[in-house]
Design an enzyme around this catalytic site. Structure first.
Site, PDB file in Angstrom:
ATOM      1  N   HIS A 201      55.460  34.302  30.159  1.00 12.72           N
ATOM      2  CA  HIS A 201      55.244  33.484  31.305  1.00 12.72           C
ATOM      3  C   HIS A 201      56.543  32.816  31.967  1.00 12.72           C
ATOM      4  O   HIS A 201      56.511  32.438  33.017  1.00 12.72           O
ATOM      5  CB  HIS A 201      54.189  32.253  30.898  1.00 12.72           C
ATOM      6  CG  HIS A 201      52.895  32.960  30.872  1.00 12.72           C
ATOM      7  ND1 HIS A 201      52.384  33.217  29.436  1.00 12.72           N
ATOM      8  CD2 HIS A 201      52.329  33.693  31.634  1.00 12.72           C
ATOM      9  CE1 HIS A 201      50.992  33.760  29.897  1.00 12.72           C
ATOM     10  NE2 HIS A 201      50.859  34.157  31.006  1.00 12.72           N
TER      11      HIS A 201
ATOM     12  N   ASP B 255      39.090  38.759  44.511  1.00 16.06           N
ATOM     13  CA  ASP B 255      40.219  39.630  44.488  1.00 16.06           C
ATOM     14  C   ASP B 255      41.486  39.233  45.470  1.00 16.06           C
ATOM     15  O   ASP B 255      41.405  38.930  46.465  1.00 16.06           O
ATOM     16  CB  ASP B 255      39.482  40.805  45.162  1.00 16.06           C
ATOM     17  CG  ASP B 255      40.484  42.056  45.373  1.00 16.06           C
ATOM     18  OD1 ASP B 255      40.144  43.158  45.838  1.00 16.06           O
ATOM     19  OD2 ASP B 255      41.852  41.845  45.094  1.00 16.06           O
TER      20      ASP B 255
ATOM     21  N   ASP C  91      50.408  37.958  38.474  1.00 21.10           N
ATOM     22  CA  ASP C  91      50.213  38.034  36.802  1.00 21.10           C
ATOM     23  C   ASP C  91      49.315  38.884  36.569  1.00 21.10           C
ATOM     24  O   ASP C  91      48.054  38.546  36.356  1.00 21.10           O
ATOM     25  CB  ASP C  91      50.265  36.624  36.613  1.00 21.10           C
ATOM     26  CG  ASP C  91      50.191  36.601  35.000  1.00 21.10           C
ATOM     27  OD1 ASP C  91      49.581  35.789  34.278  1.00 21.10           O
ATOM     28  OD2 ASP C  91      50.685  37.755  34.354  1.00 21.10           O
ATOM     29  N   SER C  92      49.360  40.109  36.785  1.00 22.74           N
ATOM     30  CA  SER C  92      48.078  41.004  36.926  1.00 22.74           C
ATOM     31  C   SER C  92      48.276  41.953  35.572  1.00 22.74           C
ATOM     32  O   SER C  92      49.275  42.184  34.898  1.00 22.74           O
ATOM     33  CB  SER C  92      47.937  41.763  38.122  1.00 22.74           C
ATOM     34  OG  SER C  92      49.035  42.773  38.138  1.00 22.74           O
TER      35      SER C  92
ATOM     36  N   PRO D 185      40.857  47.226  38.928  1.00 23.50           N
ATOM     37  CA  PRO D 185      41.068  46.152  40.020  1.00 23.50           C
ATOM     38  C   PRO D 185      42.651  45.862  40.352  1.00 23.50           C
ATOM     39  O   PRO D 185      43.000  45.296  41.392  1.00 23.50           O
ATOM     40  CB  PRO D 185      40.531  44.912  39.398  1.00 23.50           C
ATOM     41  CG  PRO D 185      40.363  45.120  37.818  1.00 23.50           C
ATOM     42  CD  PRO D 185      40.488  46.404  37.699  1.00 23.50           C
TER      43      PRO D 185
HETATM   44  N1  SAM Z   1      49.281  36.627  31.541  1.00 26.21           N
HETATM   45  C1  SAM Z   1      49.073  37.732  30.957  1.00 26.21           C
HETATM   46  C2  SAM Z   1      50.336  38.437  30.471  1.00 26.21           C
HETATM   47  O1  SAM Z   1      51.109  37.574  29.767  1.00 26.21           O
HETATM   48  O2  SAM Z   1      50.672  39.491  30.585  1.00 26.21           O
HETATM   49  C3  SAM Z   1      48.111  38.873  31.381  1.00 26.21           C
HETATM   50  C4  SAM Z   1      48.032  38.787  32.774  1.00 26.21           C
HETATM   51  S1  SAM Z   1      46.325  38.136  32.943  1.00 26.21           S
HETATM   52  C5  SAM Z   1      45.392  38.231  31.740  1.00 26.21           C
HETATM   53  C6  SAM Z   1      45.889  39.377  34.208  1.00 26.21           C
HETATM   54  C7  SAM Z   1      44.964  39.217  34.963  1.00 26.21           C
HETATM   55  O3  SAM Z   1      44.781  39.957  36.388  1.00 26.21           O
HETATM   56  C8  SAM Z   1      43.479  39.681  34.279  1.00 26.21           C
HETATM   57  O4  SAM Z   1      42.766  38.327  34.270  1.00 26.21           O
HETATM   58  C9  SAM Z   1      42.597  40.399  35.382  1.00 26.21           C
HETATM   59  O5  SAM Z   1      41.275  40.256  35.604  1.00 26.21           O
HETATM   60  C10 SAM Z   1      43.529  39.812  36.709  1.00 26.21           C
HETATM   61  N2  SAM Z   1      43.178  40.784  37.916  1.00 26.21           N
HETATM   62  C11 SAM Z   1      43.318  42.460  37.887  1.00 26.21           C
HETATM   63  N3  SAM Z   1      43.203  42.706  39.099  1.00 26.21           N
HETATM   64  C12 SAM Z   1      43.137  41.522  39.983  1.00 26.21           C
HETATM   65  C13 SAM Z   1      42.920  41.405  41.368  1.00 26.21           C
HETATM   66  N4  SAM Z   1      42.926  42.619  42.252  1.00 26.21           N
HETATM   67  N5  SAM Z   1      42.714  40.057  41.858  1.00 26.21           N
HETATM   68  C14 SAM Z   1      42.770  39.030  40.847  1.00 26.21           C
HETATM   69  N6  SAM Z   1      43.082  39.016  39.709  1.00 26.21           N
HETATM   70  C15 SAM Z   1      42.998  40.367  39.176  1.00 26.21           C
END
Ligand code: SAM
Length: 307
Positions: free
Chosen positions: A62, A138, A156-157, A163
């Site tokens: 982060h 989304d 941060d995906s 998705p």
């Molecule tokens: N922060 C973490 C790290 O240290 O790598 C991982 C990232 S975070 C958990 C990834 C998030 O992206 C997930 O919660 C997922 O649901 C979200 N995500 C994936 N595709 C997305 C989209 N199209 N729009 C919004 N969120 C999305």
């Protein structure tokens, strides 16, 4: 008999962790979700079988994602986080006193709920900060439709499948570029030049089609395959490697807590790429993903394990 967690192999690489306790599991509308207590990382979030973040090492990911772009902007007020459902990126954004609006657009509410319940230290109260807003949507659709403009957009995906696949499309990056205020910049996690070279090159290539200035940078995330990780910054006006070091140092000292990775020297050093990474980057300007032979000749250190 010990129980182990391992992600699917990346480029022939597989790291595994001894499981100390299984705390939670569900299948959400978007992905499988687990909370495991792993020896080393500690309590961890796993989505679609891949280790996302954990209590002990979340800062290694982060801090580079958030503080390198925020310190590259002279005075960030409005920040958008796409994804980031564990709340770590949001918490780090809110450390900056100049930020008066931090919007997180996360597609899966279950990730936020499970993270706040089992990993509350990662979001650390960010979701109740009066400057913060959580929108379940989304991120690609939000940016295509919003008229709001942001000084910094952070993606941060999860890895670019499911998705998250939309989040490295040219259409998404065009929407994001349009969603930046004058002098704005965008940063995204872009995988590993070692264990995911093709995904990394595809992300950098997409940024090059969307922004005038594109600067990949590197760091070390112990829980990610091969540990060497990357992020990329895109902007039409801001070069993140050009900044006022005195101002960055003063702003850093003004944060409410000390950081554990980021230093003013890192603001420049993170962009200093090893020679083989520079050679690999030359493969990012092509339509087709590079072949194993091309990766090998560009100097990829583990070509034998690439599919
Ligand atoms: N922060 C973490 C790290 O240290 O790598 C991982 C990232 S975070 C958990 C990834 C998030 O992206 C997930 O919660 C997922 O649901 C979200 N995500 C994936 N595709 C997305 C989209 N199209 N729009 C919004 N969120 C999305």
């Amino acid at each position: 008999m010990d129980e182990w967690f391992a992600e699917p192999p990346f480029a022939g690489l597989q790291q595994r962790y001894r499981i100390l306790e299984r705390l939670y599991a569900e299948t959400t509308r978007w992905q499988s979700l687990e909370i495991l207590d792993l020896e080393g990382p500690g309590r961890s979030l796993i989505l679609a079988g891949t280790l996302q973040t954990s209590l002990n090492e979340e800062f290694t990911y982060h801090e580079p994602l958030v503080h390198v772009p925020l310190f590259a902007h002279p005075n960030p007020h409005r920040v958008l986080v796409v994804g980031g459902g564990d709340g770590g990126a949001l918490r780090h954004v809110l450390l900056h006193p100049s930020v008066d609006r931090a919007l997180e657009v996360e597609i899966d509410p279950s990730v936020v709920e499970a993270s706040r319940r089992f990993l509350p230290e990662i979001s650390g109260g960010a979701y109740t900060d009066p400057r913060a807003e959580l929108k379940i949507d989304d991120g690609a659709r939000f940016l295509a439709e919003t008229d709001e403009r942001f000084d910094v957009i952070l993606v941060d995906s999860t890895d670019p499948v499911g998705p998250a696949a939309a989040l490295i499309s040219d259409g998404f990056l065009h929407s994001a570029s349009r969603g930046l205020a004058p002098g704005g910049l965008m940063a995204m996690q872009s995988g590993s030049p070692i264990s995911q070279p093709r995904e990394w090159l595809a992300t950098v290539g997409a940024f090059k089609r969307a922004f005038r200035i594109v600067k990949p940078y590197l760091g070390y995330v112990p829980i990610y395959p091969a540990m060497l990780w990357s992020w990329v910054i895109g902007s039409d006006e801001v070069d993140p490697t050009r900044f006022d070091e005195v101002s960055v140092r003063t702003r850093l000292e003004g944060l409410p807590e000390p950081l554990r990775v980021y230093t003013p020297a890192m603001q420049r050093a993170a962009f200093a790429l090893p020679r083989f990474v520079q050679s690999l980057l030359e493969l990012s300007d092509r339509d087709q993903p590079p072949t194993r032979a091309e990766l090998r000749s560009a100097g990829h250190p583990l070509p034998g394990v690439l599919d």
